[in-house]
Scaffold this motif. Structure first.
Motif, short mmCIF file in Angstrom:
data_model
loop_
_atom_site.label_atom_id
_atom_site.label_comp_id
_atom_site.label_asym_id
_atom_site.label_seq_id
_atom_site.Cartn_x
_atom_site.Cartn_y
_atom_site.Cartn_z
N ARG A 281 44.82 19.45 36.83
CA ARG A 281 44.56 18.50 37.92
C ARG A 281 45.86 17.94 38.49
N SER A 282 46.78 17.60 37.62
CA SER A 282 48.04 17.02 38.11
C SER A 282 48.87 18.06 38.85
N ALA B 260 47.80 18.73 42.38
CA ALA B 260 48.18 17.66 43.31
C ALA B 260 49.59 17.84 43.87
N HIS B 261 50.35 18.78 43.29
CA HIS B 261 51.71 19.04 43.76
C HIS B 261 51.63 19.63 45.18
N SER C 276 37.41 20.55 41.49
CA SER C 276 38.44 21.26 42.25
C SER C 276 38.12 22.73 42.37
#
Length: 322
Positions: free
Chosen positions: A174-175, A178-179, A200
């Motif tokens: 998830r992180s 987000a990039h 997602s």
């Protein structure tokens, strides 16, 4: 740079294909073929690669991934990787996005691969975590951040624990998604597709061919499917049926494809794919050592499975009209 509009992920052949509407999407979608690297007498067979690439454009697939696992990318020299990239890009004439696989134990080596290929008009890079080392989530995060610094082109995460020795946690995925330069992921762990893609799913392409139907019917973005080499028209049809509410027809078609899909992974990839393409006279079945060509027993089973596939849809329509 890989734009975030529909034009970036499907060329004219795709938009005209099989009634699939051209809907703007923020990330790669549809059926992508992880292209094999044809070889003959130990050298790259570039004319065969060009013919294959042209065939996939004609079939209406949504993109190509070169130099990946199925493409024996880790067994190619730097020069071979560049020459092959140039040949495929020339063959598709901008009608399909082409992504390159990059991967190594050492992050610096991955960055060097990206730097060498970045002169080409690629759609982006398919990047796994470092092989063998089994780094922590923070180590994997650092790896992707470093690779993202090398190019303005987007990255696709490649989660393939059975090859790298480590998996990416849901929180890490998830992180990373987000990039601003990480556009999507290829998930090869079928047990994790549903759980990890929650929230997602539109950014996730299935990398496990046997789980493809469930992923597409569940709203997944698409698939990077080694088995789609053989009859790409049927996989494009599967995508269309899944996305237009024809789940029963999609299941029926996938049932026809399942025997071939199973054989594609019954011996080390890409030997079965190359053997199946060789049966059609398109390439030599040659692989690069230590990979070995498919066994004679598997070749016979592949021939039998391919004979049971539905005919191409244009041919089928002519037969019905006769």
């Amino acid at each position: 740079m890989w734009r975030t509009d529909e034009e970036s992920f499907s060329g004219p052949a795709v938009r005209a294909c099989a009634g699939i509407d051209a809907v703007p999407r923020p990330s790669p979608w549809g059926i992508w073929v992880p292209m094999i690297t044809p070889m003959r007498a130990g050298a790259l067979d570039l004319p065969a690669a060009a013919r294959l690439a042209e065939r996939y454009v004609e079939a209406g697939v949504n993109g190509l991934v070169i130099l990946g696992t199925t493409g024996e990318g880790s067994l190619l020299t730097s020069r071979e990787r560049q020459v092959f990239t140039a040949a495929v890009l020339e063959a598709v004439h901008g009608e399909l996005p082409v992504m390159a696989g990059v991967g190594a134990v050492d992050t610096r080596a991955v960055c060097a691969q990206v730097a060498e290929l970045d002169a080409f008009d690629l759609a982006g890079y398919l990047v796994p975590p470092p092989y063998y080392l089994r780094p922590s989530d923070e180590g994997i995060r650092w790896h992707f951040n470093e690779v993202a610094r090398v190019s303005d082109r987007p990255l696709m995460l490649y989660n393939v624990p059975k090859r790298t020795g480590c998996g990416m946690s849901p929180a890490l995925i998830r992180s990373l998604l987000a990039h601003p330069r990480i556009a999507a992921m290829k998930e090869c762990d079928s047990g994790n597709l549903a759980a990890r893609c929650a929230g997602s799913r539109d950014h996730v392409l299935c990398g496990e061919d046997t789980a493809m139907l469930a992923h597409l019917l569940g709203g997944g973005a698409g698939a990077i499917a080694a088995s789609s080499h053989i009859r790409p028209d049927l996989f494009v049809r599967l995508l269309h049926l899944s996305q237009t509410g024809h789940s029963g027809a999609a299941r029926a078609l996938f049932t026809r494809l399942e025997p071939l899909i199973a054989l594609m992974f019954s011996e080390p990839n890409p030997a079965p794919v190359k053997a199946a393409l060789a049966l059609s006279g398109e390439i030599s079945p040659e692989t690069r050592l230590p990979l070995r060509p498919a066994s004679s027993a598997l070749v016979q089973r592949l021939e039998e499975a391919m004979a049971l596939l539905p005919p191409p849809y244009k041919e089928r329509e002519r037969n019905l009209a006769a």
